[in-house]
Motif scaffolding. Sequence first.
Motif, PDB file in Angstrom:
ATOM      1  N   CYS A  34      -4.277  -1.511 -15.306  1.00 25.71           N
ATOM      2  CA  CYS A  34      -5.457  -1.272 -14.469  1.00 25.71           C
ATOM      3  C   CYS A  34      -5.302  -1.794 -13.046  1.00 25.71           C
ATOM      4  O   CYS A  34      -6.247  -1.698 -12.276  1.00 25.71           O
ATOM      5  CB  CYS A  34      -6.700  -1.867 -15.118  1.00 25.71           C
ATOM      6  N   CYS A  45      -7.555  -4.409 -18.399  1.00 30.80           N
ATOM      7  CA  CYS A  45      -6.591  -4.195 -19.490  1.00 30.80           C
ATOM      8  C   CYS A  45      -6.037  -5.491 -20.073  1.00 30.80           C
ATOM      9  O   CYS A  45      -5.632  -5.516 -21.224  1.00 30.80           O
ATOM     10  CB  CYS A  45      -5.451  -3.295 -19.023  1.00 30.80           C
ATOM     11  N   CYS A  48      -1.675  -8.085 -17.948  1.00 30.98           N
ATOM     12  CA  CYS A  48      -0.986  -8.954 -16.989  1.00 30.98           C
ATOM     13  C   CYS A  48      -1.241 -10.430 -17.278  1.00 30.98           C
ATOM     14  O   CYS A  48      -0.929 -11.281 -16.456  1.00 30.98           O
ATOM     15  CB  CYS A  48      -1.434  -8.613 -15.578  1.00 30.98           C
TER      16      CYS A  48
HETATM   17 FE1  FES Z   1      -5.138  -5.047 -16.056  1.00 26.80          FE
HETATM   18 FE2  FES Z   1      -4.542  -7.351 -14.808  1.00 26.80          FE
HETATM   19  S1  FES Z   1      -3.522  -5.469 -14.723  1.00 26.80           S
HETATM   20  S2  FES Z   1      -6.101  -6.965 -16.239  1.00 26.80           S
END
Ligand code: FES
Length: 234
Positions: A34, A45, A48
């Motif tokens: 995301c 999401c 990361c």
């Molecule tokens: Fe999705 Fe950080 S890239 S929460």
Amino acid sequence: MGVMTIDGRKVEFTDEPNILTVIRKADIDIPTLCYHSELSVYGACRLCTVENDKGKTFASCSEPPRDGMVIYTNTPRLMKYRKLILELLLAAHCRDCTTCIKSGECQLQSLAHRMGVMDVRFENTKELQPIDDSSPAIVRDPNKCILCGDCVRMCDNVQAVNAIDFAYRGTKALVTPAFDKKIAETDCVNCGQCRVVCPTGAISIKTNMDVIWDLLADKDTKVIAQIAPAVRVA
Ligand code: FES
């Protein structure tokens, strides 16, 4: 300006907006679905997610870097979390990957392969949603949406069109035009930028093949041979 320790390495940072950017600056691979540097941070999401030296986990895209921080990006615990997140996303996602127009360039599919997520243990409890192909430019398939919100932020914050947004909650949550309208009934300008940032096949560009199938719906194969090249050229 500061220095943080990432996976045992000292990494300097200056005006990086978040830890994820510092991690990537250090050439460390970390999955995201995301995050887009040109869009506002949404933190949906959680792929990361990183871990600090106290064992606390947090999304690196939505946390600013601080001098003296110690973080780990790929511990066994984080790998387990990421696999579970992918499994849950896949569970709420339609599974026709092999015939999906985005197959081979779907970020969810490629991350699942990369992280060895071969089986999904959870049932899809979401209701099947109708595909919206009312637009002359794009096709929306809500059954492939992972609610990352990239298309919403692109349409609303960057393009300022506001054709789509989140609606409903829980298993009914989806991205849709307001009042369940079709995309052709909104102010959509057919710019296709939502498709550019969509990581899955939830938004796809109408291809010439779609046009061809529409044109040929009631015609025989002899006519197909005459129409197809003309459409390709157009
Ligand atoms: Fe999705 Fe950080 S890239 S929460």
